[in-house]
Design a protein around this motif. Structure first.
Motif, short mmCIF file in Angstrom:
data_model
loop_
_atom_site.label_atom_id
_atom_site.label_comp_id
_atom_site.label_asym_id
_atom_site.label_seq_id
_atom_site.Cartn_x
_atom_site.Cartn_y
_atom_site.Cartn_z
N TYR A 190 0.85 -1.20 0.00
CA TYR A 190 0.00 0.00 0.00
C TYR A 190 0.88 1.25 0.00
CZ TYR A 190 -3.17 3.64 1.55
OH TYR A 190 -3.89 4.81 1.64
N LEU A 191 1.89 1.25 0.87
CA LEU A 191 2.76 2.43 0.97
C LEU A 191 3.47 2.68 -0.35
CD1 LEU A 191 4.31 2.13 4.54
CD2 LEU A 191 2.45 3.59 3.76
N GLU A 192 3.92 1.60 -0.99
CA GLU A 192 4.61 1.75 -2.27
C GLU A 192 3.68 2.40 -3.29
OE1 GLU A 192 6.53 -1.92 -3.43
OE2 GLU A 192 6.42 -1.24 -5.51
N ARG A 193 2.42 1.98 -3.26
CA ARG A 193 1.48 2.51 -4.23
C ARG A 193 1.18 3.99 -4.01
NH1 ARG A 193 -3.69 -0.93 -5.69
NH2 ARG A 193 -2.06 -2.49 -5.68
N VAL A 194 0.84 4.38 -2.78
CA VAL A 194 0.45 5.78 -2.57
C VAL A 194 1.66 6.73 -2.59
CG1 VAL A 194 -1.75 5.38 -1.40
CG2 VAL A 194 0.35 5.47 -0.04
N ARG A 195 2.86 6.15 -2.36
CA ARG A 195 4.05 7.02 -2.38
C ARG A 195 4.72 7.07 -3.76
NH1 ARG A 195 6.88 5.19 3.39
NH2 ARG A 195 5.20 5.97 4.72
N SER A 196 4.23 6.25 -4.68
CA SER A 196 4.83 6.21 -6.01
C SER A 196 4.69 7.58 -6.69
CB SER A 196 4.14 5.14 -6.85
OG SER A 196 4.24 5.46 -8.21
N ALA A 197 5.73 8.01 -7.41
CA ALA A 197 5.72 9.34 -8.04
C ALA A 197 4.61 9.46 -9.08
CB ALA A 197 7.08 9.62 -8.67
N HIS A 198 4.21 8.33 -9.68
CA HIS A 198 3.22 8.40 -10.77
C HIS A 198 1.93 7.69 -10.42
CE1 HIS A 198 6.53 10.02 -13.02
NE2 HIS A 198 7.25 8.95 -12.74
N GLY A 199 1.66 7.51 -9.14
CA GLY A 199 0.50 6.71 -8.74
C GLY A 199 -0.79 7.51 -8.62
N GLY A 200 -0.70 8.84 -8.71
CA GLY A 200 -1.92 9.65 -8.60
C GLY A 200 -2.22 10.08 -7.17
N TYR A 201 -1.21 10.00 -6.29
CA TYR A 201 -1.41 10.42 -4.91
C TYR A 201 -0.22 11.25 -4.45
CZ TYR A 201 -4.71 6.55 -5.02
OH TYR A 201 -5.73 5.70 -5.37
N LEU A 202 -0.49 12.12 -3.50
CA LEU A 202 0.57 12.72 -2.69
C LEU A 202 0.43 12.08 -1.32
CD1 LEU A 202 0.45 16.57 -3.34
CD2 LEU A 202 2.30 14.98 -3.93
N SER A 203 1.53 11.69 -0.70
CA SER A 203 1.40 10.91 0.52
C SER A 203 2.54 11.18 1.48
CB SER A 203 1.36 9.42 0.15
OG SER A 203 0.89 8.65 1.22
N LEU A 204 2.24 11.10 2.75
CA LEU A 204 3.30 11.24 3.74
C LEU A 204 2.93 10.53 5.04
CD1 LEU A 204 3.41 14.82 5.31
CD2 LEU A 204 1.40 13.78 4.36
N PRO A 205 3.95 10.03 5.75
CA PRO A 205 3.66 9.48 7.07
C PRO A 205 3.29 10.62 8.00
CG PRO A 205 6.00 9.25 6.52
CD PRO A 205 5.36 10.02 5.42
N PHE A 206 2.24 10.43 8.76
CA PHE A 206 1.73 11.49 9.62
C PHE A 206 1.69 10.93 11.03
CE2 PHE A 206 -1.31 14.40 11.43
CZ PHE A 206 -1.10 15.59 10.75
N ALA A 207 2.46 11.50 11.93
CA ALA A 207 2.63 10.92 13.27
C ALA A 207 3.20 9.51 13.13
CB ALA A 207 1.31 10.93 14.03
N ASP A 208 3.12 8.72 14.19
CA ASP A 208 3.77 7.42 14.22
C ASP A 208 3.04 6.36 13.41
OD1 ASP A 208 5.83 8.13 15.71
OD2 ASP A 208 5.04 7.37 17.63
N ASP A 209 1.71 6.48 13.36
CA ASP A 209 0.94 5.32 12.95
C ASP A 209 -0.02 5.58 11.80
OD1 ASP A 209 -0.50 7.05 14.47
OD2 ASP A 209 -1.28 5.58 15.89
N VAL A 210 0.10 6.74 11.15
CA VAL A 210 -0.87 7.09 10.12
C VAL A 210 -0.15 7.47 8.83
CG1 VAL A 210 -2.50 8.91 9.44
CG2 VAL A 210 -2.72 7.83 11.67
#
Ligand SMILES: C[S@@+](CC[C@H](N)C(=O)[O-])C[C@H]1O[C@@H](n2cnc3c(N)ncnc32)[C@H](O)[C@@H]1O
Length: 217
Positions: A190-210
């Motif tokens: 899941y992380l690989e998908r939402v963090r992928s440069a061309h996946g259609g998402y902007l993503s970041l870890p937020f706090a420890d668990d989100v």
């Protein structure tokens, strides 16, 4: 005035979080390899969560508050939640819908005893009218009859299913939709998908668990 900070929600949430804290599963008692297999298996999740059926396993109070704030500030009207349990996160999201002037929250849980508890908690919170609980495996219950547009998603069910659930919802996510994934570190795919440069998402870890992600288009 906010539904989250107005009776009956503060006392209800304080009690439910306290009860959850007092009754946590002793997952450490399971052999580490068995726990790892259960947490990461795409087939063992029913077994794991059936074993955990008496536990609330809620998001943290901070994540609950974050959910309310994100849903409120984005003026979300349509929310999908994967993993209801006793409904603590659901209460936060439904409170935001109430303060947004109404909306629809679809939440999914396969364990019927948990559904009954969540329904009672939502009733006690005066928020049941905003929530549709789909009973069964979310892989099935989210495979049809989705809203045209989804504004916000909480992923908090079986971690190995996060990519598959995202696939089910993807075409309905509006540009700018927010996706909150709890404990997403247990789902590297899941992380690989939402963090992928061309996946259609902007993503970041937020706090420890989100993991907080935004659908870009
Ligand atoms: C971590 S708990 C959810 C906690 C809840 N979001 C809260 O904050 O109160 C995960 C829940 O997801 C449910 N679940 C796991 N996999 C599921 C699936 N495939 N379909 C439906 N429910 C599922 C489990 O039974 C469990 O109650």
């Amino acid at each position: 005035m906010s539904t989250l900070t107005t009776a009956p929600l503060p006392a209800l949430l304080a009690r439910l979080f306290a009860e959850a804290e007092a009754k946590r599963p002793e997952l450490e008692d399971l052999p580490a390899d068995e726990l790892h297999t259960l947490m990461h298996s795409k087939t063992g999740y029913l077994d794991l969560y059936t074993r955990l059926k008496d536990f609330a396993l809620p998001v943290s109070p901070e994540t609950g508050r974050l959910l309310y704030m994100l849903a409120r500030s984005s003026q979300a009207k349509t929310i999908v939640e994967f993993g209801t349990s006793f409904g603590l996160s659901t209460l936060h999201l439904a409170a935001a819908l109430r303060d947004n002037g109404g909306g629809r929250l679809i939440t999914c849980e396969f364990e019927p005893s948990k559904v009954a508890i969540a329904r009672k908690n939502l009733q006690d919170g005066g928020l049941l009218d905003l929530v549709e609980i789909r009973v069964g495996d979310a892989l099935q219950t989210l495979s049809s009859d989705l809203p045209e547009q989804i504004d916000l998603v909480l992923l908090d069910g079986a971690k190995p299913l996060y990519p598959a659930i995202l696939d089910l919802l993807r075409s309905r996510l509006k540009a700018g939709a927010l996706i909150v994934a709890d404990n997403a570190d247990h789902s590297p795919e899941y992380l690989e998908r939402v963090r992928s440069a061309h996946g259609g998402y902007l993503s970041l870890p937020f706090a420890d668990d989100v993991e907080l992600s935004l659908r870009t288009g």
